[in-house]
Write an enzyme that holds these catalytic residues in place. Structure first.
Site, PDB file in Angstrom:
ATOM      1  N   ASN A  20       0.857  -1.189   0.000  1.00  0.00           N
ATOM      2  CA  ASN A  20       0.000   0.000   0.000  1.00  0.00           C
ATOM      3  C   ASN A  20       0.896   1.244   0.000  1.00  0.00           C
ATOM      4  OD1 ASN A  20      -1.395   2.275   1.132  1.00  0.00           O
ATOM      5  ND2 ASN A  20      -3.068   0.901   1.674  1.00  0.00           N
ATOM      6  N   HIS A  23       0.980   6.241   1.869  1.00  0.00           N
ATOM      7  CA  HIS A  23       1.732   7.186   2.694  1.00  0.00           C
ATOM      8  C   HIS A  23       2.921   7.815   1.987  1.00  0.00           C
ATOM      9  CE1 HIS A  23      -1.159   6.686   5.671  1.00  0.00           C
ATOM     10  NE2 HIS A  23      -0.934   5.385   5.800  1.00  0.00           N
ATOM     11  N   ARG A  31       3.926  18.765   1.395  1.00  0.00           N
ATOM     12  CA  ARG A  31       4.580  19.923   0.801  1.00  0.00           C
ATOM     13  C   ARG A  31       3.870  20.447  -0.442  1.00  0.00           C
ATOM     14  NH1 ARG A  31      10.045  21.593   1.761  1.00  0.00           N
ATOM     15  NH2 ARG A  31      10.046  21.720   4.022  1.00  0.00           N
ATOM     16  N   HIS A  56      -5.591   3.642  -1.693  1.00  0.00           N
ATOM     17  CA  HIS A  56      -6.917   4.016  -1.198  1.00  0.00           C
ATOM     18  C   HIS A  56      -7.227   5.439  -1.643  1.00  0.00           C
ATOM     19  CE1 HIS A  56      -9.646   4.346   2.664  1.00  0.00           C
ATOM     20  NE2 HIS A  56     -10.287   4.665   1.559  1.00  0.00           N
ATOM     21  N   ARG A  58      -9.393   8.209  -1.066  1.00  0.00           N
ATOM     22  CA  ARG A  58     -10.387   8.648  -0.075  1.00  0.00           C
ATOM     23  C   ARG A  58     -11.224   9.796  -0.617  1.00  0.00           C
ATOM     24  NH1 ARG A  58     -10.360   7.909   5.467  1.00  0.00           N
ATOM     25  NH2 ARG A  58      -9.006   6.211   6.132  1.00  0.00           N
ATOM     26  N   ARG A  62      -6.933  12.843   0.853  1.00  0.00           N
ATOM     27  CA  ARG A  62      -5.853  13.295   1.744  1.00  0.00           C
ATOM     28  C   ARG A  62      -4.490  12.729   1.351  1.00  0.00           C
ATOM     29  NH1 ARG A  62      -7.378  10.088   7.271  1.00  0.00           N
ATOM     30  NH2 ARG A  62      -9.394  11.032   6.854  1.00  0.00           N
ATOM     31  N   GLU A  83      -8.641   0.548  -3.117  1.00  0.00           N
ATOM     32  CA  GLU A  83      -9.464   0.597  -1.898  1.00  0.00           C
ATOM     33  C   GLU A  83     -10.402   1.777  -2.003  1.00  0.00           C
ATOM     34  OE1 GLU A  83      -7.249   0.852   1.700  1.00  0.00           O
ATOM     35  OE2 GLU A  83      -6.219  -1.022   1.324  1.00  0.00           O
ATOM     36  N   THR A 113      -6.974   6.592  10.110  1.00  0.00           N
ATOM     37  CA  THR A 113      -6.832   5.469   9.190  1.00  0.00           C
ATOM     38  C   THR A 113      -8.133   4.677   9.232  1.00  0.00           C
ATOM     39  OG1 THR A 113      -5.508   3.493   8.695  1.00  0.00           O
ATOM     40  CG2 THR A 113      -5.721   4.075  11.014  1.00  0.00           C
ATOM     41  N   THR A 114      -8.210   3.590   8.458  1.00  0.00           N
ATOM     42  CA  THR A 114      -9.450   2.810   8.426  1.00  0.00           C
ATOM     43  C   THR A 114      -9.571   2.051   9.750  1.00  0.00           C
ATOM     44  OG1 THR A 114      -8.967   2.552   6.087  1.00  0.00           O
ATOM     45  CG2 THR A 114     -10.809   1.286   6.945  1.00  0.00           C
ATOM     46  N   GLU A 164     -11.140  -9.327   3.346  1.00  0.00           N
ATOM     47  CA  GLU A 164      -9.856  -8.954   3.955  1.00  0.00           C
ATOM     48  C   GLU A 164     -10.126  -8.746   5.435  1.00  0.00           C
ATOM     49  OE1 GLU A 164      -7.259  -6.276   1.874  1.00  0.00           O
ATOM     50  OE2 GLU A 164      -6.471  -5.459   3.742  1.00  0.00           O
ATOM     51  N   HIS A 207      -3.662  -4.423   7.898  1.00  0.00           N
ATOM     52  CA  HIS A 207      -3.750  -3.247   8.756  1.00  0.00           C
ATOM     53  C   HIS A 207      -2.833  -3.378   9.973  1.00  0.00           C
ATOM     54  CE1 HIS A 207      -5.109   0.467  10.518  1.00  0.00           C
ATOM     55  NE2 HIS A 207      -5.670   0.727   9.365  1.00  0.00           N
ATOM     56  N   GLY A 229       1.129  -1.370   4.335  1.00  0.00           N
ATOM     57  CA  GLY A 229       1.576  -0.063   3.876  1.00  0.00           C
ATOM     58  C   GLY A 229       2.404   0.708   4.868  1.00  0.00           C
TER      59      GLY A 229
HETATM   60  N1  PXP Z   1      -5.902  -3.078   4.049  1.00  0.00           N
HETATM   61  C1  PXP Z   1      -6.851  -2.107   4.109  1.00  0.00           C
HETATM   62  C2  PXP Z   1      -8.220  -2.461   3.645  1.00  0.00           C
HETATM   63  C3  PXP Z   1      -6.541  -0.814   4.567  1.00  0.00           C
HETATM   64  O1  PXP Z   1      -7.507   0.126   4.620  1.00  0.00           O
HETATM   65  C4  PXP Z   1      -5.215  -0.514   4.928  1.00  0.00           C
HETATM   66  C5  PXP Z   1      -4.858   0.873   5.371  1.00  0.00           C
HETATM   67  O2  PXP Z   1      -5.037   1.762   4.343  1.00  0.00           O
HETATM   68  C6  PXP Z   1      -4.255  -1.539   4.831  1.00  0.00           C
HETATM   69  C7  PXP Z   1      -4.638  -2.810   4.424  1.00  0.00           C
HETATM   70  C8  PXP Z   1      -2.829  -1.310   5.169  1.00  0.00           C
HETATM   71  O3  PXP Z   1      -2.685  -0.942   6.508  1.00  0.00           O
HETATM   72  P1  PXP Z   1      -1.295  -0.402   7.004  1.00  0.00           P
HETATM   73  O4  PXP Z   1      -1.025   0.850   6.261  1.00  0.00           O
HETATM   74  O5  PXP Z   1      -1.522  -0.175   8.472  1.00  0.00           O
HETATM   75  O6  PXP Z   1      -0.276  -1.474   6.721  1.00  0.00           O
END
Ligand code: PXP
Length: 258
Positions: A20, A23, A31, A56, A58, A62, A83, A113-114, A164, A207, A229
């Site tokens: 992912n 970030h 910036r 993702h 959003r 963001r 996502e 976060t989610t 998931e 996650h 991620g």
């Molecule tokens: N899976 C899903 C569905 C998520 O929403 C996220 C966070 O965006 C992740 C995995 C990855 O989570 P992390 O960034 O904490 O590894």
């Protein structure tokens, strides 16, 4: 040689890693401008051996933006997992981008976060049209859910082929040293993965995972994909993205071979 790579090939189980890259975009957006580029991060993660890229989009944009999704789809030669919240706007975008997969997630404007799984129990009527439209377009659909039997039964009723499991509560309990709670959360994940397989649902998880938790959860025999991620991108600051992804692949292989 790691313990996993010492195993004969026929006893090793491959778990896919989706990286992912949200970030990287968070850092870019801090910036404004164009650097660091999430597409470059995706290409580096794939070169290091990742099996796919997750991003993702959003509602508040963001981190990842619409142009990132378009560039990712057109420039990477690997499965793209989009996502998204179950909204009309996101559905339109997904059907234009045509990613390999969509993962439906809950979204709150104020969350960092989610935070939890999708409200699948009771949300069947609302979610079914989204799942149907995406499946009709031949996009694989997963639902990001809490590791509970109720959520799995609802996912099955919604006819999503993939779930998931949200690993956040388990990872967070470990992080703050609540070992008893962590044990209970892991038991839920273990039971949910087995139940998903029994229901014929492909099982993914993600996650909050790091090297250690990814190694542990990879031992669950029903898991076929992990999406990771934040930790990988953070670790890249210290060891580089290539090493970060390679070490994660090794940790997952060790867990899967354990
Ligand atoms: N899976 C899903 C569905 C998520 O929403 C996220 C966070 O965006 C992740 C995995 C990855 O989570 P992390 O960034 O904490 O590894």
């Amino acid at each position: 040689m790691s313990p996993a790579s010492r195993l004969p090939p026929e006893t090793r189980r491959k778990i896919r890693l989706g990286v992912n890259i949200d970030h990287v975009a968070t850092l870019r957006n801090a910036r404004g401008g164009f650097a660091p580029d999430p597409l470059r991060a995706a290409q580096a993660a794939l070169k290091a051996g990742a099996d796919g890229i997750t991003a993702h989009l959003r509602e508040d944009r963001r981190h990842i933006n619409d142009e990132d999704m378009r560039r990712l789809k057109h420039s990477i030669d690997a499965p793209l997992n989009f996502e998204m919240a179950a909204t009309e706007q996101m559905l339109d975008i997904a059907l234009r981008i045509m990613p390999h997969a969509c993962c439906l997630v809950p979204e709150k404007r104020t969350e960092r976060t989610t935070e939890g799984g999708l409200d699948v129990v009771g949300g069947e009527k609302y979610l079914i049209p989204f799942v149907n439209e995406l499946l009709r377009a031949k996009i694989r659909v997963s639902l990001f859910i809490e590791p509970s039997f109720e959520a799995l039964a609802a996912a099955k009723a919604i006819r999503a082929p993939v779930v998931e499991l949200h690993t956040g509560a388990w990872c967070h309990a470990l992080e703050i040293g609540e070992t008893e709670k962590a044990g209970a959360e892991f038991s839920k994940l273990r039971a949910a993965a087995a139940e998903a397989a029994r229901l014929g649902l492909e099982c993914h998880a993600g996650h909050g995972l790091d090297f250690k938790t990814a190694r542990t959860i990879a031992a669950l025999p029903e898991l076929v994909e992990l999406n990771i991620g934040h930790f990988l991108i953070g670790e890249a600051i210290f060891i580089g993205l290539d090493a970060s992804v390679r070490q994660m692949i090794e940790a997952i292989a060790e867990g899967a071979g354990a």
